[in-house]
Design an enzyme around this catalytic site. Structure first.
Site, PDB file in Angstrom:
ATOM      1  N   ASP A 278      -3.935  -8.403  -4.110  1.00  0.00           N
ATOM      2  CA  ASP A 278      -4.040  -9.468  -3.113  1.00  0.00           C
ATOM      3  C   ASP A 278      -4.208 -10.835  -3.764  1.00  0.00           C
ATOM      4  O   ASP A 278      -3.729 -11.836  -3.233  1.00  0.00           O
ATOM      5  CB  ASP A 278      -5.216  -9.194  -2.165  1.00  0.00           C
ATOM      6  CG  ASP A 278      -4.810  -8.203  -1.094  1.00  0.00           C
ATOM      7  OD1 ASP A 278      -3.726  -8.389  -0.511  1.00  0.00           O
ATOM      8  OD2 ASP A 278      -5.545  -7.234  -0.863  1.00  0.00           O
TER       9      ASP A 278
ATOM     10  N   CYS B 159      -9.609  -3.894 -10.229  1.00  0.00           N
ATOM     11  CA  CYS B 159      -9.242  -2.629  -9.575  1.00  0.00           C
ATOM     12  C   CYS B 159      -7.853  -2.695  -8.937  1.00  0.00           C
ATOM     13  O   CYS B 159      -7.425  -1.760  -8.287  1.00  0.00           O
ATOM     14  CB  CYS B 159     -10.281  -2.228  -8.536  1.00  0.00           C
ATOM     15  SG  CYS B 159     -10.403  -3.379  -7.170  1.00  0.00           S
TER      16      CYS B 159
ATOM     17  N   GLU C  57     -10.281 -11.439  -4.403  1.00  0.00           N
ATOM     18  CA  GLU C  57      -8.854 -11.226  -4.145  1.00  0.00           C
ATOM     19  C   GLU C  57      -8.226 -12.363  -3.342  1.00  0.00           C
ATOM     20  O   GLU C  57      -7.065 -12.304  -2.976  1.00  0.00           O
ATOM     21  CB  GLU C  57      -8.597  -9.869  -3.498  1.00  0.00           C
ATOM     22  CG  GLU C  57      -9.457  -9.518  -2.315  1.00  0.00           C
ATOM     23  CD  GLU C  57      -9.210  -8.095  -1.806  1.00  0.00           C
ATOM     24  OE1 GLU C  57      -8.324  -7.394  -2.302  1.00  0.00           O
ATOM     25  OE2 GLU C  57      -9.926  -7.706  -0.870  1.00  0.00           O
TER      26      GLU C  57
ATOM     27  N   HIS D 236       0.827  -1.209   0.000  1.00  0.00           N
ATOM     28  CA  HIS D 236       0.000   0.000   0.000  1.00  0.00           C
ATOM     29  C   HIS D 236       0.860   1.257   0.000  1.00  0.00           C
ATOM     30  O   HIS D 236       0.465   2.282  -0.537  1.00  0.00           O
ATOM     31  CB  HIS D 236      -0.987  -0.023   1.165  1.00  0.00           C
ATOM     32  CG  HIS D 236      -2.120  -0.956   0.911  1.00  0.00           C
ATOM     33  ND1 HIS D 236      -2.172  -2.221   1.426  1.00  0.00           N
ATOM     34  CD2 HIS D 236      -3.199  -0.818   0.106  1.00  0.00           C
ATOM     35  CE1 HIS D 236      -3.258  -2.821   0.979  1.00  0.00           C
ATOM     36  NE2 HIS D 236      -3.899  -1.995   0.179  1.00  0.00           N
TER      37      HIS D 236
HETATM   38  C1  PEP Z   1      -6.155  -5.380  -4.504  1.00  0.00           C
HETATM   39  O1  PEP Z   1      -5.888  -6.174  -3.598  1.00  0.00           O
HETATM   40  O2  PEP Z   1      -5.835  -5.565  -5.692  1.00  0.00           O
HETATM   41  C2  PEP Z   1      -6.872  -4.130  -4.206  1.00  0.00           C
HETATM   42  C3  PEP Z   1      -7.311  -3.363  -5.166  1.00  0.00           C
HETATM   43  O3  PEP Z   1      -7.005  -3.774  -2.907  1.00  0.00           O
HETATM   44  P1  PEP Z   1      -5.786  -3.251  -2.006  1.00  0.00           P
HETATM   45  O4  PEP Z   1      -4.626  -2.954  -2.916  1.00  0.00           O
HETATM   46  O5  PEP Z   1      -6.251  -2.027  -1.305  1.00  0.00           O
HETATM   47  O6  PEP Z   1      -5.545  -4.396  -1.090  1.00  0.00           O
HETATM   48 MG    MG Z   2      -6.821  -5.958  -1.715  1.00  0.00          MG
END
Ligand code: PEP
Ligand code: MG
Length: 574
Positions: A459, A506, A435, A194
């Protein structure tokens, strides 16, 4: 002397600027230069603070009651001993003189060094004494705060500074959003952590996993950050500098050209419309979303409203944030992901959850374990749905009972609002993130119970390949083209299509232009990415003829050799 360090590129483009070293966030202190004629005054300020802390500790020791536990006296003695140890009381003075910097900065540099030494000790009791070092340093810093320096030079312009840190948490990155640094370099961190995602969201060149940058780079040194290649050049010579300046101008020119397609609909050559949505962390990101020409918010990582504060945001505060985004998007879809706290995102004061945080009480698991917190958020989202087109997205689902429980809590929140006569969108769509591999392999229950799906590839890759996405020592294994990952993605997109349940991606794969055609070939028609990537992806969509893609995408799905997959991908992108 010029040298080069390698890490992972976490934010595109090239930054050229002076190094600004950042210490551990908890003890973050300003760094500034001290004029040579004021250095002795600065050393004196440090000595006065050390004297004050010594007097404070001695006074505390005197006031310990006779019947108090013996550990209390021993603990104060230890702190007094540490305070007077030359490594803590003399070295910072020498650092002030040699680095010509403020005493707080010198002290924290030395503390970082000592903590690193303690961490190498095998004996667990002695190892934990690093906490005492930190506590003593905190006392001295506090004493110095009460006597701020007067001989402070003006800090350099942020726009020309490159932050170099050992590690930055997602919460630190949110704080950095309020600054305008030229670039970022961290020693730790995987490219889809993140922290790296947030570095990208700042739309500035960044490198994570640069190993020993924090140790090797000196404050004020000239740096080149190549955020595409993940290369950090320290003290470049004139020829290298000129070359990178030219590349930088080329990139900026390319960006300006891309702005021309901002309002062009994202349609393939053969006329198929593709939705290009944006990912955001905070309501203020909306301005960038609107500039990017995105036609919706595909992922609002709502947990960022919960970071960097000592309390949880209440229902009204959350409602205002969600409403602000919904209204700013003027009827375009806004997909609010419910809290994904846990793993690398923790609220102030709470430790990273469990022995293996990524696999622990994270996201929907945490929300179901803390129903009051979840219900508060659900009510806030539902109330905001009266002001735009909000969709609700649940992260990290793996079990049918988690979907059922989440839906039951949404129903309960709706009922509460009904009883209060509070309006909300009765047709609000509820989606689930795919995910966890278990979700992708049991899609039946997902498509039956939910209105849409969104694949979180960050994820999905982490859990499929068993790689901690925050750990740079395994980041070389983080491969979106691994056949297992591609199978799960293609399976989800195709199942959604067959069952008429919309599917989006996403995760970071959606913003990677090298993968746009592959995902289109799998049948994807909804992408959500950081706004900074959106126009590049749109350009690729505009240049693509769908008819040629499906067959090649299927071949990529069948190959087992990653090199062969790369070759085919090149062909697809040619
Ligand atoms: C992901 O896991 O791809 C996602 C979009 O969520 P995050 O990156 O916030 O875990
Ligand atoms: Mg995620």
């Amino acid at each position: 002397m010029s040298f080069t360090l390698h890490g992972s590129g976490a934010g595109g483009g090239i930054a050229i600027g002076r190094a600004h070293l950042i210490s551990s966030a908890r003890l973050e202190v300003a760094h500034y230069a001290i004029a040579p004629e004021h250095l002795e005054l600065e050393v004196m300020r440090f000595s006065t603070a050390v004297d004050a802390v010594r007097a404070e500790l001695q006074e505390l020791r005197r006031s310990v009651p006779a019947d108090a536990p013996a550990e209390l006296g021993a603990f104060l003695n230890l702190h007094l001993m540490l305070l007077d140890d030359a490594t803590l009381s003399h070295v910072p003075r020498a650092l002030v003189r040699s680095l010509k910097c403020n005493a707080e900065w010198a002290l924290v540099q030395q503390m970082d060094y000592l903590v690193a030494q303690f961490e190498k000790i095998d004996d667990p009791y002695l190892r934990e004494r690093k906490a005492d070092v930190v506590q003593v340093v905190e006392r001295v810093l506090k004493a110095m705060q009460d006597r701020p320096a007067r001989a402070k030079a003006a800090p350099a312009q942020e726009q020309s500074l490159i932050v170099v840190a050992h590690d930055l948490s997602p919460a630190d990155m949110i704080v950095f959003k309020q600054h305008q640094y030229a670039g970022f370099v961290t020693d730790l961190g995987g490219v889809t952590s993140h922290t790296a995602i947030l570095a990208r969201s700042l739309n500035i060149p960044a490198i994570v996993g640069a190993h020993s940058a924090r140790q090797m780079v000196r404050e004020g040194e000239l740096l080149i950050v190549d955020g595409v290649q993940g290369v950090l050049i320290v003290a470049p010579d004139e020829i290298v500098l000129a070359e990178y300046e030219q590349r930088q101008r080329g990139i900026e020119l390319g960006r300006q050209k891309l702005r021309r397609i901002r309002t062009t609909p994202a349609t393939t050559r053969d006329g198929t419309a593709v939705d290009l949505h944006a990912n955001i962390e905070l309501p203020q990101d909306i301005e960038q979303v609107r500039e990017s020409g995105a036609t919706g918010v595909g992922l609002f990582r709502s947990e960022f409203l919960f970071l960097n504060r000592d309390d949880l945001p209440g229902e009204d505060e959350q409602f205002e944030a969600y409403r602000q985004v919904a209204q700013a998007m003027r009827g375009m879809p806004v997909t609010i992901r419910t809290l994904d706290l846990g793993a690398d995102k923790t609220v102030n004061g709470s430790a990273r959850g469990g022995p293996n945080p990524a696999m622990g009480l994270r996201a929907i698991r945490l929300c179901l374990a803390e129903p009051q917190m979840f219900l508060t958020q659900l009510r806030a989202i539902l109330r905001a749905s009266n002001y735009g087109k909000i969709r609700l997205l649940i992260p990290m689902l793996a079990h049918a009972h988690e979907i059922e429980q989440a839906l039951a809590m949404i129903a309960q929140s709706k009922q509460f609002l009904d009883e209060q006569n509070l309006p909300y969108d009765r047709g609000i769509e509820i989606g689930g993130m795919i995910e966890v591999p278990a979700a992708a392999l049991s899609l039946g229950v997902f498509v039956r119970k939910l209105d849409f799906l969104s694949i979180g590839t960050n994820d999905l890759i982490q859990y499929t390949l068993a790689i901690d996405r925050t750990d740079d020592s395994v980041s070389h294994l983080y491969n979106p083209l691994h056949p297992a990952v591609l199978h799960l993605i293609a399976l989800t997109i195709r199942t959604g299509k067959r069952m008429k349940v919309p599917v989006a991606v996403c995760g970071e794969m959606a913003g990677d232009v090298a993968l746009t055609r592959l995902l289109l070939g799998f049948g994807l028609r909804q992408f959500s990415m950081h706004p900074a990537n959106l126009l590049e992806i749109k350009q690729q969509v505009l240049r693509t003829d769908l008819a040629k893609l499906e067959q090649l995408a299927n071949r990529i799905l069948r190959v087992e050799d990653p090199d062969k997959a790369l070759q085919l991908l090149d062909k697809l992108n040619a």
